[in-house]
Structure formats: structure tokens, C-alpha cells
Design an enzyme around this catalytic site. Structure first.
Site, PDB file in Angstrom:
ATOM      1  N   GLY A 146      95.489 -76.686 -59.102  1.00 39.87           N
ATOM      2  CA  GLY A 146      95.163 -75.415 -58.222  1.00 39.87           C
ATOM      3  C   GLY A 146      95.237 -75.500 -56.802  1.00 39.87           C
ATOM      4  O   GLY A 146      96.122 -75.673 -56.263  1.00 39.87           O
ATOM      5  N   ASN A 147      94.056 -75.334 -56.319  1.00 35.29           N
ATOM      6  CA  ASN A 147      93.646 -75.526 -54.923  1.00 35.29           C
ATOM      7  C   ASN A 147      94.599 -74.654 -54.127  1.00 35.29           C
ATOM      8  O   ASN A 147      94.792 -75.072 -52.952  1.00 35.29           O
ATOM      9  CB  ASN A 147      93.808 -77.079 -54.505  1.00 35.29           C
ATOM     10  N   HIS A 148      94.688 -73.388 -54.560  1.00 38.96           N
ATOM     11  CA  HIS A 148      95.339 -72.359 -53.474  1.00 38.96           C
ATOM     12  C   HIS A 148      94.815 -71.256 -54.308  1.00 38.96           C
ATOM     13  O   HIS A 148      93.893 -70.847 -55.001  1.00 38.96           O
ATOM     14  CB  HIS A 148      96.756 -72.599 -53.815  1.00 38.96           C
ATOM     15  N   ALA A 149      95.298 -70.105 -53.531  1.00 38.50           N
ATOM     16  CA  ALA A 149      94.458 -68.532 -53.647  1.00 38.50           C
ATOM     17  C   ALA A 149      96.041 -67.719 -53.813  1.00 38.50           C
ATOM     18  O   ALA A 149      96.908 -67.939 -52.861  1.00 38.50           O
ATOM     19  CB  ALA A 149      93.560 -68.324 -52.894  1.00 38.50           C
TER      20      ALA A 149
END
Length: 94
Positions: free
Chosen positions: A52-55
Site C-alpha cells: 500500500g503506502n499510498h492514499a
């Protein structure tokens, strides 16, 4: 469960446990406030790795961990919280 990030919540899904196996489900208008259009299954992630590490600014997601557990870091720009998700009958609505 009330979370520090107001646009996110944990919901309890239906769990049917029987001797022949367990089943959990989430259904639109009973558990989910949206109709899912796509799903992702992430698996075999080594313990030290990050996914993930995103929005996303304009998307609704339901995150369910079907095996093991994961920690989700939530940040809406003014509040930050970490949530442990680790049961197949628990969904994190983001």
C-alpha cells in the site's frame, strides 16, 4: 469501534462457523455502504515488507484480512491512527 480518523470505521461482518468450515460475508446495504466494483487479494507478504503506502482521495474501500493480521496506518491530514485488522469477520471501511 470509534476511530480517531472520522471517515474510517470498523464494522462487524456476518460470521457463520460450522464444523465443516467457517464463512464470513459483507453485503451491500447490510454491511457495506457501497457496491464493490473490484477486489484485490494480497498474500504471501513477508513480515518486514510494506504494502500500500499510498492514499486515495475519492474512493471507498473495505479491507478484510482473511488470514493472519495487518496493521493499517490511517492519516486524513490532521489525524493519524493505527488499526490492527486480524479477523475475517471484521472489515475496515476506508
Amino acid at each position: 469501534m470509534k476511530l480517531k480518523v472520522p471517515s474510517v470505521r470498523l464494522i462487524q461482518l456476518t460470521l457463520i462457523a460450522q464444523s465443516r468450515g467457517s464463512l464470513s460475508y459483507g453485503q451491500y446495504d447490510e454491511h457495506l455502504p457501497f457496491v464493490p466494483l473490484r477486489y484485490f487479494i494480497v498474500f504471501d507478504v513477508p513480515r518486514e515488507e510494506v504494502r500500500g503506502n499510498h492514499a486515495h482521495r475519492r474512493v471507498m474501500q473495505a479491507l478484510v484480512c482473511v488470514k493472519g493480521s495487518l496493521t493499517v496506518t490511517l492519516d486524513d491530514g490532521s489525524r493519524r491512527a493505527r488499526v490492527l485488522v486480524g479477523r475475517p469477520a471484521l472489515a475496515l471501511l476506508i
